[in-house]
Design a protein around this motif. Structure first.
Motif, short mmCIF file in Angstrom:
data_model
loop_
_atom_site.label_atom_id
_atom_site.label_comp_id
_atom_site.label_asym_id
_atom_site.label_seq_id
_atom_site.Cartn_x
_atom_site.Cartn_y
_atom_site.Cartn_z
N ARG A 111 0.84 -1.21 0.00
CA ARG A 111 0.00 0.00 0.00
C ARG A 111 0.87 1.26 0.00
O ARG A 111 0.54 2.24 -0.66
CB ARG A 111 -0.95 -0.02 1.18
CG ARG A 111 -1.93 -1.20 1.08
CD ARG A 111 -2.94 -1.23 2.19
NE ARG A 111 -4.10 -0.42 1.90
CZ ARG A 111 -5.11 -0.79 1.12
NH1 ARG A 111 -5.07 -1.96 0.52
NH2 ARG A 111 -6.14 0.00 0.94
N LEU A 143 -2.95 -2.66 13.27
CA LEU A 143 -3.35 -2.30 11.91
C LEU A 143 -4.41 -3.25 11.37
O LEU A 143 -4.42 -4.43 11.71
CB LEU A 143 -2.13 -2.32 10.98
CG LEU A 143 -1.03 -1.30 11.29
CD1 LEU A 143 0.16 -1.53 10.37
CD2 LEU A 143 -1.53 0.11 11.15
N PHE A 144 -5.27 -2.72 10.52
CA PHE A 144 -6.25 -3.56 9.84
C PHE A 144 -6.61 -2.91 8.51
O PHE A 144 -6.37 -1.72 8.29
CB PHE A 144 -7.52 -3.75 10.70
CG PHE A 144 -8.37 -2.50 10.83
CD1 PHE A 144 -9.46 -2.31 9.98
CD2 PHE A 144 -8.06 -1.53 11.77
CE1 PHE A 144 -10.24 -1.17 10.09
CE2 PHE A 144 -8.84 -0.38 11.88
CZ PHE A 144 -9.93 -0.20 11.03
N GLY A 145 -7.16 -3.71 7.61
CA GLY A 145 -7.60 -3.18 6.33
C GLY A 145 -7.55 -4.24 5.24
O GLY A 145 -7.15 -5.38 5.48
N GLN A 195 -5.14 -7.72 4.41
CA GLN A 195 -4.51 -8.27 5.61
C GLN A 195 -4.67 -9.78 5.63
O GLN A 195 -5.68 -10.31 5.17
CB GLN A 195 -5.15 -7.65 6.85
CG GLN A 195 -4.43 -7.97 8.14
CD GLN A 195 -4.98 -7.16 9.30
OE1 GLN A 195 -6.13 -6.74 9.30
NE2 GLN A 195 -4.14 -6.94 10.31
N PHE A 234 -6.42 2.02 10.78
CA PHE A 234 -6.64 1.59 9.40
C PHE A 234 -5.34 1.75 8.62
O PHE A 234 -4.65 2.75 8.74
CB PHE A 234 -7.76 2.41 8.76
CG PHE A 234 -8.17 1.94 7.39
CD1 PHE A 234 -8.70 0.67 7.22
CD2 PHE A 234 -8.00 2.74 6.29
CE1 PHE A 234 -9.08 0.22 5.96
CE2 PHE A 234 -8.38 2.31 5.04
CZ PHE A 234 -8.92 1.04 4.86
N VAL A 235 -4.99 0.75 7.82
CA VAL A 235 -3.69 0.70 7.17
C VAL A 235 -3.42 1.94 6.32
O VAL A 235 -2.30 2.44 6.27
CB VAL A 235 -3.53 -0.60 6.36
CG1 VAL A 235 -4.53 -0.67 5.21
CG2 VAL A 235 -2.09 -0.77 5.87
N ASP A 236 -4.43 2.45 5.61
CA ASP A 236 -4.21 3.63 4.77
C ASP A 236 -3.92 4.88 5.61
O ASP A 236 -3.19 5.77 5.17
CB ASP A 236 -5.41 3.87 3.86
CG ASP A 236 -5.50 2.83 2.76
OD1 ASP A 236 -4.50 2.12 2.51
OD2 ASP A 236 -6.58 2.70 2.15
N ASP A 237 -4.47 4.96 6.82
CA ASP A 237 -4.15 6.08 7.71
C ASP A 237 -2.70 5.99 8.17
O ASP A 237 -2.00 7.00 8.29
CB ASP A 237 -5.08 6.09 8.91
CG ASP A 237 -6.51 6.42 8.53
OD1 ASP A 237 -6.73 7.14 7.54
OD2 ASP A 237 -7.43 5.94 9.22
N TYR A 238 -2.23 4.79 8.41
CA TYR A 238 -0.82 4.58 8.78
C TYR A 238 0.09 4.96 7.62
O TYR A 238 1.09 5.66 7.82
CB TYR A 238 -0.62 3.10 9.17
CG TYR A 238 0.78 2.74 9.59
CD1 TYR A 238 1.42 3.41 10.62
CD2 TYR A 238 1.46 1.69 8.98
CE1 TYR A 238 2.70 3.05 11.03
CE2 TYR A 238 2.74 1.32 9.37
CZ TYR A 238 3.35 2.01 10.40
OH TYR A 238 4.61 1.64 10.78
#
Length: 199
Positions: free
Chosen positions: A13, A156-158, A161, A193-197
């Motif tokens: 990502r 993390l999640f999304g 995964q 959320f992975v995209d926020d990370y």
């Protein structure tokens, strides 16, 4: 920009996001990336770094598991400690800024919320080896006078995964109407959320 672990949950990502933003990015992973090599293969990694000459490196390669099984220690040590050492040695004369992915497992069962000053107290092979990798990053920063940091994200999640991670397992059980084995619910965790990370 160089991204290790480029085919991982976060790495893929991040790579896609950096490319969308117009950056020149090269991904490194054991398979399926721009540069295919094992993170502990110092010669190949050094040659790739010399050719790419990155100014920024995101180190996301790792052996991800929720298991506390001590039989996994050897592989975790190889990937986290030897891999991070090989990378920092390859970067030794580049001056590249290094951003590495750490883990809250380095802190063990320290009370939440966590802070940058929370003392490390790993309780698992994963936590111990991630802490050793963090120390490698610190050594790189100090001895090479380079910017380097370790990010410890929440849970993390999304999309994308692995299915045995907490959130996908919970959602699958809910969708199927099946019981979900978990703790008493006394542990507090921040879900991110992975995209926020990646942002």
């Amino acid at each position: 920009i160089l991204v290790t672990g480029a085919t991982s949950f976060v790495g893929a990502r991040l790579l896609a996001k950096l490319r969308r933003l117009g950056h020149s990015v090269v991904g490194v992973a054991a398979r399926g990336a721009d540069v295919t090599c094992d993170i502990t293969d110092a010669d190949t990694l050094s040659a790739a770094v010399a050719y790419i000459a990155p100014t920024h490196v995101y180190h996301l390669d790792g052996f991800v598991t929720d298991s506390r099984d001590k039989s996994l220690l050897k592989e975790m040590y190889r990937t986290h400690v030897r891999g991070t050492h090989a990378l920092t040695q390859a970067l030794a004369h580049t001056g590249a800024r290094l951003i590495a992915s750490g883990s809250n497992d380095e802190l063990g069962d320290a009370p939440v919320p966590y802070f940058a000053t929370t003392p490390a107290n790993p309780l698992s092979p994963y936590g111990y080896t991630k802490l050793m990798a963090t120390q490698q990053v610190k050594i790189y920063a100090i001895t090479r006078h380079c910017d380097a940091m370790v990010l410890r994200a929440g849970a993390l999640f999304g999309p994308g995964q692995r299915g045995d991670a907490f959130m996908p397992s919970l959602l699958t059980a809910l969708q199927r109407g099946e019981p979900f084995a978990m703790s008493q619910g006394e542990r507090r965790r921040d879900f991110l959320f992975v995209d926020d990370y990646v942002d």
